[in-house]
Structures are given as structure tokens and as C-alpha cells.
Design a protein around this motif. Structure first.
Motif, PDB file in Angstrom:
ATOM      1  N   SER A   1      16.850  55.560  65.608  1.00 47.84           N
ATOM      2  CA  SER A   1      17.973  56.366  66.549  1.00 47.84           C
ATOM      3  C   SER A   1      19.191  57.171  65.770  1.00 47.84           C
ATOM      4  CB  SER A   1      18.590  55.218  67.307  1.00 47.84           C
ATOM      5  OG  SER A   1      19.499  54.336  66.382  1.00 47.84           O
ATOM      6  N   SER A   2      19.043  56.921  64.344  1.00 46.55           N
ATOM      7  CA  SER A   2      19.978  57.603  63.268  1.00 46.55           C
ATOM      8  C   SER A   2      19.534  57.575  62.100  1.00 46.55           C
ATOM      9  CB  SER A   2      21.355  56.902  63.597  1.00 46.55           C
ATOM     10  OG  SER A   2      22.206  57.252  62.578  1.00 46.55           O
ATOM     11  N   TRP A   3      19.963  58.466  61.054  1.00 48.83           N
ATOM     12  CA  TRP A   3      19.663  58.626  59.890  1.00 48.83           C
ATOM     13  C   TRP A   3      20.379  57.384  58.896  1.00 48.83           C
ATOM     14  CZ3 TRP A   3      23.401  58.523  56.317  1.00 48.83           C
ATOM     15  CH2 TRP A   3      24.817  58.853  56.644  1.00 48.83           C
ATOM     16  N   THR A   4      21.223  56.958  59.671  1.00 49.81           N
ATOM     17  CA  THR A   4      22.136  55.580  58.971  1.00 49.81           C
ATOM     18  C   THR A   4      21.217  54.738  58.595  1.00 49.81           C
ATOM     19  OG1 THR A   4      22.817  55.096  61.116  1.00 49.81           O
ATOM     20  CG2 THR A   4      24.302  56.418  59.857  1.00 49.81           C
ATOM     21  N   TYR A   5      20.277  54.109  59.537  1.00 49.39           N
ATOM     22  CA  TYR A   5      19.549  52.838  59.358  1.00 49.39           C
ATOM     23  C   TYR A   5      18.662  53.093  58.092  1.00 49.39           C
ATOM     24  CZ  TYR A   5      20.943  51.010  63.803  1.00 49.39           C
ATOM     25  OH  TYR A   5      21.830  50.620  64.732  1.00 49.39           O
ATOM     26  N   SER A   6      17.882  54.292  57.981  1.00 50.05           N
ATOM     27  CA  SER A   6      17.011  54.364  56.863  1.00 50.05           C
ATOM     28  C   SER A   6      17.817  54.501  55.414  1.00 50.05           C
ATOM     29  CB  SER A   6      16.119  55.497  57.078  1.00 50.05           C
ATOM     30  OG  SER A   6      16.929  56.615  57.460  1.00 50.05           O
ATOM     31  N   ALA A   7      19.193  55.103  55.572  1.00 45.72           N
ATOM     32  CA  ALA A   7      19.799  55.273  54.462  1.00 45.72           C
ATOM     33  C   ALA A   7      20.423  53.884  54.058  1.00 45.72           C
ATOM     34  CB  ALA A   7      21.007  56.309  54.778  1.00 45.72           C
ATOM     35  N   VAL A   8      21.124  53.170  54.762  1.00 39.67           N
ATOM     36  CA  VAL A   8      21.517  52.044  54.468  1.00 39.67           C
ATOM     37  C   VAL A   8      20.530  50.965  53.947  1.00 39.67           C
ATOM     38  CG1 VAL A   8      22.535  49.822  55.164  1.00 39.67           C
ATOM     39  CG2 VAL A   8      23.273  51.962  56.147  1.00 39.67           C
TER      40      VAL A   8
ATOM     41  N   HIS B   1      12.719  60.808  63.211  1.00 44.31           N
ATOM     42  CA  HIS B   1      13.240  60.627  62.037  1.00 44.31           C
ATOM     43  C   HIS B   1      13.304  61.890  61.054  1.00 44.31           C
ATOM     44  CE1 HIS B   1      12.951  58.475  58.182  1.00 44.31           C
ATOM     45  NE2 HIS B   1      11.852  59.064  57.628  1.00 44.31           N
ATOM     46  N   TYR B   2      12.494  62.679  61.257  1.00 39.72           N
ATOM     47  CA  TYR B   2      12.377  64.006  60.437  1.00 39.72           C
ATOM     48  C   TYR B   2      13.853  64.811  61.060  1.00 39.72           C
ATOM     49  CZ  TYR B   2       7.655  63.575  59.266  1.00 39.72           C
ATOM     50  OH  TYR B   2       6.435  63.209  58.420  1.00 39.72           O
ATOM     51  N   ALA B   3      13.919  64.972  62.541  1.00 35.25           N
ATOM     52  CA  ALA B   3      15.243  65.682  63.045  1.00 35.25           C
ATOM     53  C   ALA B   3      16.532  65.036  62.540  1.00 35.25           C
ATOM     54  CB  ALA B   3      15.088  65.463  64.399  1.00 35.25           C
ATOM     55  N   ASN B   4      16.533  63.595  62.500  1.00 34.93           N
ATOM     56  CA  ASN B   4      17.775  62.770  61.971  1.00 34.93           C
ATOM     57  C   ASN B   4      18.313  63.523  60.497  1.00 34.93           C
ATOM     58  OD1 ASN B   4      17.973  61.335  64.096  1.00 34.93           O
ATOM     59  ND2 ASN B   4      16.957  59.547  63.385  1.00 34.93           N
ATOM     60  N   TRP B   5      17.360  63.598  59.690  1.00 32.05           N
ATOM     61  CA  TRP B   5      17.423  63.778  58.404  1.00 32.05           C
ATOM     62  C   TRP B   5      17.871  65.423  58.034  1.00 32.05           C
ATOM     63  CZ3 TRP B   5      19.381  60.817  54.696  1.00 32.05           C
ATOM     64  CH2 TRP B   5      19.128  59.459  54.697  1.00 32.05           C
TER      65      TRP B   5
ATOM     66  N   LEU C   1      19.183  67.248  60.528  1.00 30.31           N
ATOM     67  CA  LEU C   1      20.720  67.408  61.034  1.00 30.31           C
ATOM     68  C   LEU C   1      21.689  66.968  60.095  1.00 30.31           C
ATOM     69  CD1 LEU C   1      20.069  66.212  64.751  1.00 30.31           C
ATOM     70  CD2 LEU C   1      20.573  68.531  64.101  1.00 30.31           C
ATOM     71  N   LYS C   2      21.339  65.749  59.350  1.00 31.82           N
ATOM     72  CA  LYS C   2      22.179  65.355  58.478  1.00 31.82           C
ATOM     73  C   LYS C   2      22.308  66.377  57.082  1.00 31.82           C
ATOM     74  CE  LYS C   2      24.848  62.587  55.975  1.00 31.82           C
ATOM     75  NZ  LYS C   2      26.030  62.196  56.279  1.00 31.82           N
TER      76      LYS C   2
ATOM     77  N   HIS D   1      26.508  70.236  54.696  1.00 27.33           N
ATOM     78  CA  HIS D   1      26.718  71.760  54.081  1.00 27.33           C
ATOM     79  C   HIS D   1      28.103  71.781  54.342  1.00 27.33           C
ATOM     80  CE1 HIS D   1      22.286  73.211  54.287  1.00 27.33           C
ATOM     81  NE2 HIS D   1      22.643  72.261  53.175  1.00 27.33           N
ATOM     82  N   ARG D   2      28.636  71.300  55.444  1.00 28.59           N
ATOM     83  CA  ARG D   2      30.000  71.619  55.871  1.00 28.59           C
ATOM     84  C   ARG D   2      31.011  71.021  54.797  1.00 28.59           C
ATOM     85  NH1 ARG D   2      28.843  69.624  61.878  1.00 28.59           N
ATOM     86  NH2 ARG D   2      27.723  71.425  62.691  1.00 28.59           N
ATOM     87  N   SER D   3      30.765  69.897  54.246  1.00 29.23           N
ATOM     88  CA  SER D   3      31.691  69.301  53.410  1.00 29.23           C
ATOM     89  C   SER D   3      31.420  69.397  51.984  1.00 29.23           C
ATOM     90  CB  SER D   3      31.565  68.046  53.813  1.00 29.23           C
ATOM     91  OG  SER D   3      30.474  67.184  53.561  1.00 29.23           O
ATOM     92  N   MET D   4      30.495  70.359  51.410  1.00 30.23           N
ATOM     93  CA  MET D   4      29.880  70.511  50.202  1.00 30.23           C
ATOM     94  C   MET D   4      31.057  71.161  49.374  1.00 30.23           C
ATOM     95  SD  MET D   4      26.043  71.873  50.564  1.00 30.23           S
ATOM     96  CE  MET D   4      26.214  72.362  48.790  1.00 30.23           C
TER      97      MET D   4
END
Length: 250
Positions: free
Chosen positions: A146-153, A218-222, A224-225, A230-233
Motif C-alpha cells: 500500500s506504500s513504499w514505507t513498508y518495503s523501505a523499513v 510497488h513500481y508506482a510507490n517508488w 512517486l517517492k 526531488h522537491r527536497s533535494m
């Protein structure tokens, strides 16, 4: 380390293709079917390239393909290198070549017995991997993707064992509430294990095949991340760019 289980079904499926060395008891038949699986235009070039790789004339390769000649073990090693076979596949191929050259039935039976043992051993490995794939239920899989956060953590445990909801929130810039939710989800599902206050990658795995809707998530989550990042680079220290390229089919 974490394996890319999204691709695992393709790897296992490829074992059933025409080029699966374990289907064959004849090196010439294996080579013949390998060339047949290529497009006509490519097979002509491959015939010449294959002969060159085996250090023989194309005419001699034709004799091998017709069964009038057999490969020797030196040529078998060259063939394995040309086809980029794995160690187990290479050893199987060499035994098949010995079978091609065996004269007595006793020797043929002995080699066939060894080939059967190799196939049995390889099949057990695949079955073990297949059992590992199917550890999580549909509801847990849906939550994970549901979110990139799960695979990242999840991946954090591969590089750090001293993980807490607080440290996770700080590293990935998540809220403490979200970090806690993911932390306990990973432990509950077995994607993580906790030993003496240390977090390790668990024995459960997530598998989704190429037809799964979760794969697109899964592809879309990453993606979008990445856009969000890019906004905070820091433009003075970091670089991101998009590149369009033109590639010929060749």
C-alpha cells in the motif's frame, strides 16, 4: 539480504523452457533446440558464433547437430561459457556429453543414474524456494504494497539491527505513529524477527507474480517517492536528471 521476489516466478518458470538443460540427455539435441528457439535471422548468425565459440568449423557443428559427431569435454566447457550456464548446469552438460560418447550400456546406465540424481537435487532446491514464496496472506500483502514505507523499513534490517520505531521515524522522516505501525506489522508477519533486542530479516517472504495488481502498486510507490524526493533535494550536493535515449533493436 532481500531477494527480488517479484522476479522469482520468472526465474522458476524459465526452468520449464525449451532451453532447460535438465530436459536433455543429448547435447546435440540441446544445441539444436537452442538454435530453433532463436528467430531465423538470429539463428544463422548464432550458428556461426557458436562454431567460433567452440573453436570448430560451422560444417563440423552441423555434423554435431545432426548427431553424426559428438562434442568432447573441452568443447563442453566452451559451450557452457558461451551459454553462461550455472555451475550445476555446466556439470550436468558435461555428464550428458559423456553419455553421448559412452559405448557400453553399463556406462550409459551409470551416467543416466547420476543425471537423475542431479535432476532430483535441483528439483528439491526449487521446491524449497517455492515454499518460501508463499508465506504471507493476501491481506498482509495488500498492506505491504500500500506504500513504499513498508518495503523501505523492511530493508533497513539488512543494514542495521538496532531499529526502534523512533530510529525508523528519524531515518525515513516518518511520523512516530506510522513507524510503530510498520514496525509491529513486520514483526507480526515474520518479515522481521527480534533476537535479544536486535532486528533481523525474518523467514517470511512476499511473492507477487507478473500478473499481480500489486506489482504496479510497488513500481508506482517508488516512482512517486522519487518525484517527492526531488522537491527536497539539495541542488548544491545532489543530482537528479531524466534522460531520453534512442536504441536500435540490435
Amino acid at each position: 539480504m532481500i531477494k527480488d521476489f517479484c522476479q522469482l516466478s520468472n526465474i522458476l518458470g524459465s526452468r520449464k523452457s525449451m532451453n532447460d538443460i535438465y530436459q536433455y540427455r543429448s547435447a546435440s539435441l540441446y544445441l539444436k533446440n537452442y538454435l530453433l528457439t532463436l528467430k531465423t535471422s538470429k539463428s544463422r548468425g548464432a550458428h556461426k558464433d557458436l562454431a567460433q565459440a567452440l573453436r570448430i568449423f560451422p560444417s563440423y557443428l552441423s555434423l554435431i547437430l545432426s548427431g553424426e559427431r559428438t562434442l568432447n569435454l573441452d568443447q563442453g566447457i566452451l559451450l557452457a561459457e558461451y551459454l553462461k550456464l550455472k555451475i550445476s548446469e555446466r556439470r550436468y552438460l558435461l555428464r550428458v556429453i559423456e553419455l553421448d560418447r559412452a559405448q557400453s550400456k553399463s556406462l550409459q546406465d551409470e551416467i543416466n543414474s547420476e543425471l537423475n540424481e542431479i535432476i532430483s537435487r535441483e528439483s528439491q532446491i526449487v521446491q524449497q524456494v517455492e515454499k518460501m514464496e508463499l508465506s504471507l496472506g493476501a491481506e498482509d500483502v495488500a498492506q505491504f504494497f500500500s506504500s513504499w514505507t513498508y518495503s523501505a523499513v523492511h530493508l533497513l534490517a539488512a543494514i542495521s539491527q538496532s531499529l526502534t520505531p523512533q530510529s525508523i521515524a528519524k531515518i525515513l522522516k516518518l511520523s512516530l505513529e506510522e513507524a510503530k505501525k510498520i514496525y509491529f506489522f513486520l514483526l507480526k508477519t515474520g518479515l522481521w524477527t527480534k533476537k535479544d533486542s536486535k532486528i533481523e530479516i525474518g523467514t517470511s517472504f512476499i511473492h507477487i507474480d507478473q500478473s499481480s495488481n500489486y506489482l504496479n502498486n510497488h513500481y508506482a510507490n517508488w516512482r512517486l517517492k522519487a518525484i517527492e524526493r526531488h522537491r527536497s533535494m539539495n541542488k548544491d550536493q545532489e543530482l537528479a536528471y531524466s534522460l531520453s535515449v534512442a536504441l536500435s533493436e540490435k
